[in-house]
Enzyme design. Structure first.
Site, short mmCIF file in Angstrom:
data_model
loop_
_atom_site.label_atom_id
_atom_site.label_comp_id
_atom_site.label_asym_id
_atom_site.label_seq_id
_atom_site.Cartn_x
_atom_site.Cartn_y
_atom_site.Cartn_z
N ASP A 83 0.77 -0.59 0.30
CA ASP A 83 -0.23 -0.29 0.16
C ASP A 83 0.60 1.33 -0.32
O ASP A 83 2.54 1.65 0.14
CB ASP A 83 -1.13 -0.20 1.04
CG ASP A 83 -2.72 1.08 1.01
OD1 ASP A 83 -1.93 1.67 -0.24
OD2 ASP A 83 -2.75 0.97 2.10
N ASP A 107 -3.50 7.00 -3.95
CA ASP A 107 -5.10 8.04 -4.22
C ASP A 107 -5.91 8.46 -2.78
O ASP A 107 -5.40 8.14 -1.97
CB ASP A 107 -6.42 6.52 -4.73
CG ASP A 107 -6.23 5.67 -3.13
OD1 ASP A 107 -5.13 4.97 -2.61
OD2 ASP A 107 -7.40 4.70 -3.22
N ALA A 166 -12.08 2.16 0.00
CA ALA A 166 -13.01 2.67 0.89
C ALA A 166 -14.30 2.35 1.68
O ALA A 166 -15.10 3.01 1.64
CB ALA A 166 -13.05 4.21 0.48
N CYS A 197 -14.86 -25.33 15.46
CA CYS A 197 -13.31 -25.27 14.91
C CYS A 197 -13.25 -26.52 14.54
O CYS A 197 -12.61 -27.26 15.33
CB CYS A 197 -12.98 -23.82 14.78
SG CYS A 197 -12.15 -24.22 13.20
N CYS A 233 -9.97 -26.89 12.63
CA CYS A 233 -8.54 -26.43 12.19
C CYS A 233 -7.87 -27.21 14.00
O CYS A 233 -7.84 -27.00 14.85
CB CYS A 233 -8.54 -25.37 12.56
SG CYS A 233 -8.58 -23.68 14.25
N CYS A 269 -7.87 -25.23 17.14
CA CYS A 269 -8.92 -26.11 17.56
C CYS A 269 -9.27 -27.16 17.83
O CYS A 269 -9.84 -27.32 19.53
CB CYS A 269 -10.31 -24.52 16.87
SG CYS A 269 -10.30 -23.69 17.16
#
Length: 516
Positions: free
Chosen positions: A93, A128, A196, A279, A281, A284
């Site tokens: 960015d 921008d 935005a 979960c 994963c 978890c």
């Protein structure tokens, strides 16, 4: 056509694609998540993002690097890839986020693009103006003019193999978003972030976010890779992909973890409120909520961040499979039930049905009618639009299943809500094979009535009888007056009465036989 972005598969406006990033020498499969890496905070190292989570691309902030003496010198000395220890693609960015937060930054597009090139950025961003929602139109137009100049400066810059973002702004003005998208698409820049939108998502204004993205997409070409700046909560990814977004970035996985927040596809939970972890994963399955609560703050933050990333990447894989299977809309609808604001976003998506229909494949997996919103899907709109391809002659019976009387008809067509009428020869074609519940809602019948109206409009010389199974008055009111209406249940009752009176002498009034 842009040769760095290849579309491989699609459903609705969502697509699976391949984004070639020449400076990094890699190809990124989209939809893709770009984990945000703060060079000052090492929550999860970029090397682990790549090896353990499968991240092919990440995003960091070149303005933070540029304004920090140590980071700037290291990045210029060894390059961004070595500094971060990451082999995939790196987007940076420009400082526009800081501009939105603090009102000014000490750089220009020319300077920051040159710096991004010098440190080895693969996808760069100009300066921008991220115009927030609901500003005066005059401000939105003025900011857009500055962003246009930034895109012109970016086009003029010597960027070599580095890809460059062309942000699409315009606040909450759809015409400005569309105009900005068209302007960006006409440049020779490479990736198109819709900017935005974070304030909209933070305020749960998903309907406004949908309208902003849909407007930007109308201005952009189909071959434009679209990045939804700042979006990365798993709850909204299916909705955003269905709109046609390809890239997502968010620091939410780390920021939420810092506050003890646990991401799910249904929303955000606070660790302190959880008795179980819903979960599978690695985090978890190894830890319980009590285990995590007992960890020190830094370790807890890291483990929560890892879970948050796992659930987000898993959702993207689920979305890709849904695109491949042709049932992305079913996934979007499922996610829409997680929060009223998400349902608003889903309904806003369906309000752009004509736009979706242009990109939605004509044939795919099964259509499941799951709610009244299903009546407004692109497949229904497409069926109605294609009524002009169907020719009806003579006296045509349109029926939901039975024959209403002893009248002779020149043809018998089926009627299936929400689609409406079609020749029986099309009964086994998509989407007319839809799985529809026995108890339909008003929207389904009203859409079927719209289909009848379209057929009558396209065939003015034919006569029609609609044999319906007790449609609501709101639907029957949409049927043209020239169509004769008969209720199948009323006919069935009449035939039953006649059979009772006649005893064993037979029934000369006809019977309700299947139209199939």
């Amino acid at each position: 056509m842009r040769d760095h972005f290849e579309l491989r598969d699609g459903d609705l406006a969502g697509r699976i694609g391949r984004l070639s990033v020449p400076r990094a020498g890699v190809t990124v499969e989209t939809p893709a998540l770009l984990p945000v890496v703060n060079p000052n905070i090492d929550t999860i190292s970029p090397a682990r993002l790549e090896s353990e989570f499968g991240a092919e691309i990440l995003i960091t902030n070149s303005y933070i690097i540029k304004t920090n003496d140590h980071l700037r010198e290291e990045a210029l000395d060894v390059g961004l890839h070595e500094m971060l220890d990451f082999d995939g693609a790196i987007m940076t960015d420009s400082g526009s986020f800081q501009l939105a937060e603090y009102g000014e930054i000490d750089t220009t597009t020319e300077e920051i693009l040159q710096f991004q090139r010098d440190i080895g950025t693969d996808i760069a961003t100009p300066v921008d103006i991220p115009t927030p929602p609901d500003v005066a139109r005059e401000q939105a137009e003025a900011d857009l003019e500055i962003t246009r100049q930034a895109l012109a400066d970016a086009e003029a810059a010597d960027t070599g193999e580095m890809l460059v973002n062309a942000p699409v702004q315009g606040s909450t003005y759809p015409d400005l978003r569309e105009e900005a998208g068209r302007h960006a698409d006409a440049t020779d820049l490479d990736v198109f972030p819709v900017g935005a939108v974070v304030p909209m998502m933070n305020a749960y204004r998903y309907d406004d976010m949908v309208d902003a993205v849909a407007a930007a997409k109308r201005g952009l070409g189909v071959d434009a890779p679209v990045h939804l700046f700042g979006a990365g909560h798993p709850m909204m990814l299916a909705l955003a992909v269905a709109l046609g977004c390809d890239l997502f970035d968010s620091a939410a996985y780390a920021l939420y973890a810092r506050d003890g927040r646990y991401l799910t596809v249904r929303g955000t939970e606070h660790l302190e409120d959880l008795d179980y972890l819903p979960c599978t994963c690695p985090i978890c399955t190894e830890y319980s909520p009590d285990d995590l609560r007992e960890k020190g703050s830094k370790r807890q933050e890291q483990l929560l961040a890892e879970h948050n990333l796992h659930v987000t990447f898993a959702e993207l894989r689920r979305i890709k499979q849904a695109i491949r299977d042709g049932d992305l809309m079913e996934l979007v609808e499922e996610r829409a039930r997680s929060h009223p604001a998400m349902l608003d976003g889903y309904r806003a998506l369906l309000a752009h049905v004509d736009q979706l229909e242009r990109e939605d494949p004509a044939s795919k997996g099964a259509f499941f009618y799951a709610s009244n919103e299903s009546a407004h899907r692109p497949e229904v709109a497409r069926h109605h639009a294609r009524m002009d391809r169907l020719t009806a002659e003579g006296h045509v019976l349109l029926t939901e299943g039975g024959v209403p009387s002893g009248d002779d008809f020149d043809a018998t067509w089926r009627v299936v809500p929400p689609f409406g009428p079609f020749p029986r020869s099309l009964s086994e074609t998509y989407p007319l094979t839809a799985e529809v519940p026995e108890r339909l809602d008003r929207d389904a019948y009203e859409q079927a009535a719209r289909g009848v109206s379209r057929l009558v409009e396209e065939n003015p010389d034919a006569a029609f009888t609609l044999a319906h199974d007790d449609w609501p008055e709101s639907a029957l009111a949409r049927v043209p007056e020239s169509v004769e209406l008969e209720s199948l249940s009323a006919v069935s009752e009449r035939l039953g009465d006649e059979a009772s009176v006649g005893g064993d002498d037979g029934d000369d009034g006809g019977s309700a036989s299947s139209a199939e």
